[in-house]
Design a protein around this motif. Structure first.
Motif, PDB file in Angstrom:
ATOM      1  N   LEU A  21      36.972   2.337  77.266  1.00  0.00           N
ATOM      2  CA  LEU A  21      38.307   1.672  77.297  1.00  0.00           C
ATOM      3  C   LEU A  21      39.052   2.548  78.724  1.00  0.00           C
ATOM      4  N   ARG A  22      38.586   3.633  78.735  1.00  0.00           N
ATOM      5  CA  ARG A  22      39.064   4.210  80.125  1.00  0.00           C
ATOM      6  C   ARG A  22      38.240   3.781  81.345  1.00  0.00           C
ATOM      7  N   TYR A  23      37.324   3.508  80.862  1.00  0.00           N
ATOM      8  CA  TYR A  23      36.275   2.934  82.204  1.00  0.00           C
ATOM      9  C   TYR A  23      36.908   1.451  82.624  1.00  0.00           C
ATOM     10  N   TYR A  24      37.309   0.679  81.639  1.00  0.00           N
ATOM     11  CA  TYR A  24      37.618  -0.587  81.835  1.00  0.00           C
ATOM     12  C   TYR A  24      39.015  -0.578  82.491  1.00  0.00           C
ATOM     13  N   ASP A  25      39.988   0.543  82.290  1.00  0.00           N
ATOM     14  CA  ASP A  25      41.027   0.850  82.952  1.00  0.00           C
ATOM     15  C   ASP A  25      40.915   1.007  84.277  1.00  0.00           C
ATOM     16  N   GLU A  26      39.891   2.048  84.521  1.00  0.00           N
ATOM     17  CA  GLU A  26      39.583   2.499  85.960  1.00  0.00           C
ATOM     18  C   GLU A  26      39.153   1.330  86.829  1.00  0.00           C
ATOM     19  N   ILE A  27      38.188   0.397  86.292  1.00  0.00           N
ATOM     20  CA  ILE A  27      38.107  -0.897  87.281  1.00  0.00           C
ATOM     21  C   ILE A  27      38.695  -1.911  87.060  1.00  0.00           C
ATOM     22  N   GLY A  28      39.739  -1.969  86.473  1.00  0.00           N
ATOM     23  CA  GLY A  28      40.615  -3.048  86.277  1.00  0.00           C
ATOM     24  C   GLY A  28      40.323  -4.223  85.470  1.00  0.00           C
ATOM     25  N   LEU A  29      39.327  -3.983  84.476  1.00  0.00           N
ATOM     26  CA  LEU A  29      38.852  -4.887  83.779  1.00  0.00           C
ATOM     27  C   LEU A  29      39.805  -5.165  82.438  1.00  0.00           C
ATOM     28  N   LEU A  30      40.406  -4.215  82.005  1.00  0.00           N
ATOM     29  CA  LEU A  30      41.365  -3.969  80.849  1.00  0.00           C
ATOM     30  C   LEU A  30      42.490  -2.975  81.129  1.00  0.00           C
ATOM     31  N   LYS A  31      43.495  -3.287  81.689  1.00  0.00           N
ATOM     32  CA  LYS A  31      44.313  -2.277  81.720  1.00  0.00           C
ATOM     33  C   LYS A  31      45.508  -2.020  80.782  1.00  0.00           C
ATOM     34  N   PHE A  49      44.704  -7.924  72.768  1.00  0.00           N
ATOM     35  CA  PHE A  49      43.544  -7.802  71.729  1.00  0.00           C
ATOM     36  C   PHE A  49      42.542  -8.894  72.275  1.00  0.00           C
ATOM     37  N   GLU A  50      43.073 -10.097  72.396  1.00  0.00           N
ATOM     38  CA  GLU A  50      42.381 -11.394  72.495  1.00  0.00           C
ATOM     39  C   GLU A  50      41.296 -11.073  73.731  1.00  0.00           C
ATOM     40  N   ARG A  51      41.831 -10.374  74.842  1.00  0.00           N
ATOM     41  CA  ARG A  51      41.047 -10.139  75.931  1.00  0.00           C
ATOM     42  C   ARG A  51      39.823  -9.122  75.683  1.00  0.00           C
ATOM     43  N   LEU A  52      40.375  -8.189  74.761  1.00  0.00           N
ATOM     44  CA  LEU A  52      39.269  -7.096  74.529  1.00  0.00           C
ATOM     45  C   LEU A  52      38.181  -7.655  73.676  1.00  0.00           C
ATOM     46  N   ASP A  53      38.757  -8.846  72.804  1.00  0.00           N
ATOM     47  CA  ASP A  53      37.637  -9.800  71.902  1.00  0.00           C
ATOM     48  C   ASP A  53      36.702 -10.140  72.702  1.00  0.00           C
ATOM     49  N   THR A  54      37.338 -11.008  73.960  1.00  0.00           N
ATOM     50  CA  THR A  54      36.510 -11.628  74.792  1.00  0.00           C
ATOM     51  C   THR A  54      35.366 -10.782  75.457  1.00  0.00           C
ATOM     52  N   ILE A  55      36.014  -9.610  75.983  1.00  0.00           N
ATOM     53  CA  ILE A  55      35.207  -8.572  76.545  1.00  0.00           C
ATOM     54  C   ILE A  55      33.963  -8.167  75.869  1.00  0.00           C
ATOM     55  N   GLY A  62      25.099  -9.743  76.538  1.00  0.00           N
ATOM     56  CA  GLY A  62      24.430  -8.944  77.656  1.00  0.00           C
ATOM     57  C   GLY A  62      24.921  -9.111  79.009  1.00  0.00           C
ATOM     58  N   LEU A  63      26.262  -9.502  79.137  1.00  0.00           N
ATOM     59  CA  LEU A  63      26.907  -9.724  80.399  1.00  0.00           C
ATOM     60  C   LEU A  63      27.094  -8.471  81.148  1.00  0.00           C
ATOM     61  N   PRO A  64      26.498  -8.220  82.439  1.00  0.00           N
ATOM     62  CA  PRO A  64      26.968  -6.948  83.087  1.00  0.00           C
ATOM     63  C   PRO A  64      28.357  -6.949  83.296  1.00  0.00           C
ATOM     64  N   ILE A  65      28.861  -5.873  83.493  1.00  0.00           N
ATOM     65  CA  ILE A  65      30.507  -5.357  83.775  1.00  0.00           C
ATOM     66  C   ILE A  65      30.659  -6.423  85.232  1.00  0.00           C
ATOM     67  N   ASN A  66      29.981  -6.235  86.364  1.00  0.00           N
ATOM     68  CA  ASN A  66      30.354  -6.895  87.298  1.00  0.00           C
ATOM     69  C   ASN A  66      30.639  -8.389  87.146  1.00  0.00           C
ATOM     70  N   LYS A  67      29.752  -9.192  86.044  1.00  0.00           N
ATOM     71  CA  LYS A  67      29.930 -10.606  85.871  1.00  0.00           C
ATOM     72  C   LYS A  67      31.250 -10.619  85.150  1.00  0.00           C
ATOM     73  N   LEU A  68      31.637  -9.592  84.520  1.00  0.00           N
ATOM     74  CA  LEU A  68      32.814  -9.641  83.605  1.00  0.00           C
ATOM     75  C   LEU A  68      34.029  -9.824  84.691  1.00  0.00           C
ATOM     76  N   LEU A  69      33.850  -8.848  85.591  1.00  0.00           N
ATOM     77  CA  LEU A  69      34.993  -8.653  86.629  1.00  0.00           C
ATOM     78  C   LEU A  69      34.897 -10.028  87.484  1.00  0.00           C
ATOM     79  N   ASP A  70      33.826 -10.546  87.793  1.00  0.00           N
ATOM     80  CA  ASP A  70      33.898 -11.869  88.669  1.00  0.00           C
ATOM     81  C   ASP A  70      34.739 -13.025  87.574  1.00  0.00           C
ATOM     82  N   PHE A  71      34.536 -13.115  86.317  1.00  0.00           N
ATOM     83  CA  PHE A  71      35.154 -14.132  85.399  1.00  0.00           C
ATOM     84  C   PHE A  71      36.520 -13.759  85.419  1.00  0.00           C
ATOM     85  N   TYR A  72      37.019 -12.408  85.308  1.00  0.00           N
ATOM     86  CA  TYR A  72      38.468 -12.381  84.973  1.00  0.00           C
ATOM     87  C   TYR A  72      39.435 -12.285  86.265  1.00  0.00           C
ATOM     88  N   ASN A  73      38.555 -12.106  87.544  1.00  0.00           N
ATOM     89  CA  ASN A  73      39.037 -12.101  88.975  1.00  0.00           C
ATOM     90  C   ASN A  73      39.332 -13.761  89.067  1.00  0.00           C
TER      91      ASN A  73
END
Length: 273
Positions: A21-31, A49-55, A62-73
């Motif tokens: 969760l701290r890492y998600y905050d740092e990279i802007g995935l889930l603040k 909570f819904e966003r965290l469920d989706t993550i 198996g989606l890598p973090i960079n692809k998750l960031l692409d989606f949420y951007n």
């Protein structure tokens, strides 16, 4: 109803590590919804909570973090479809790789069990199919270190298999076998076990008949068994048709007990007309 939840509470609710969760905050995935300025504690709202469920769901795919960031951007359906199709392709590739590994494991189990239970010091006439090998002409004298030659074989022939490298073999030239010279090998080779193992250069050992013998020990103990094969050939009117194939089926890669080593000699034969 409770409006905000601490990072520890969210961690327990969703079974997600606090460090994640701290890492998600740092990279802007889930603040978090807000941070306490005095304690620097993170707090999340139920709307997140819904966003965290989706993550969690996408990470489970198996989606890598960079692809998750692409989606949420971008956060649109086209991006998600593209990402999921890309992940589907990657999963198909991994499935094929796992199937290949499973075949290698099954093959290796059969090879080891066969070597463990095979009759020793017994001559058989067998016919083998054509063998694909990565082949390197290289003189090797008994007592010299073979590992350098093996490393050269892998490098020069672009053999990069990391999982269950195929059987490694040595050859004595037909001329040396006929001359009863068994301390000098003319080549080293690696049997390529399936079609996915591509090298810049490969050799085909043709399908042919061999005399086979297996014995306890390794290359230094091979000489008397070559002599036994030659005596058998003379008695049964055969002659050496090509270079020998000598493979240690059980060696230091499998056991530390020298008494358990098993080596196979295959001598290509043809009938004397």
């Amino acid at each position: 109803m409770k409006k905000f939840f601490s990072i520890g509470e969210v961690s327990k609710l969703f079974n997600v590590k606090i460090s994640a969760l701290r890492y998600y905050d740092e990279i802007g995935l889930l603040k978090p919804e807000y941070k306490d300025e005095q304690t620097n504690y993170r707090y999340y709202s139920t709307q997140q909570f819904e966003r965290l469920d989706t993550i969690k769901y996408l990470r489970a795919l198996g989606l890598p973090i960079n692809k998750l960031l692409d989606f949420y951007n971008s956060q649109n359906t086209n991006t998600l479809i593209h990402i999921l199709k890309s992940q589907q392709t990657e999963i198909d590739r991994k499935k094929r790789e796992l199937e290949r590994i499973e075949k290698k494991i099954s093959r290796r189990i059969i090879q080891i069990e066969d070597a463990v239970h095979t009759p020793l010091d017994h001559i058989s006439k067998i016919k083998l199919p054509a063998l694909r090998v990565a082949y390197l002409e290289h003189e090797y004298i008994l007592g010299h270190d073979i590992e350098h030659s093996l490393a050269e074989l892998r490098t020069r022939l672009n053999v990069n298999e990391d999982i269950f490298i195929g059987k490694i073999g040595l050859s004595i030239s037909a001329a040396h076998v006929k001359a009863n010279q068994f301390d000098k090998y003319s080549s080293i080779f690696m049997i390529l076990e399936d079609e996915s193992e591509n090298t810049l250069s490969e050799t085909i050992f043709p399908s042919r008949e061999y005399l086979q013998i297996r014995f306890k020990g390794s290359h230094p103990e091979a000489e008397p068994y070559y002599k036994k094969l030659l005596a058998y050939m003379k008695e049964h009117h055969y002659e050496v048709a090509a270079d020998s194939i000598e493979i240690t089926l059980i060696d230091y890669g499998i056991t530390n007990n020298l008494d358990n080593y098993v080596t196979e000699i295959l001598l290509p034969i043809k009938s004397i007309s």
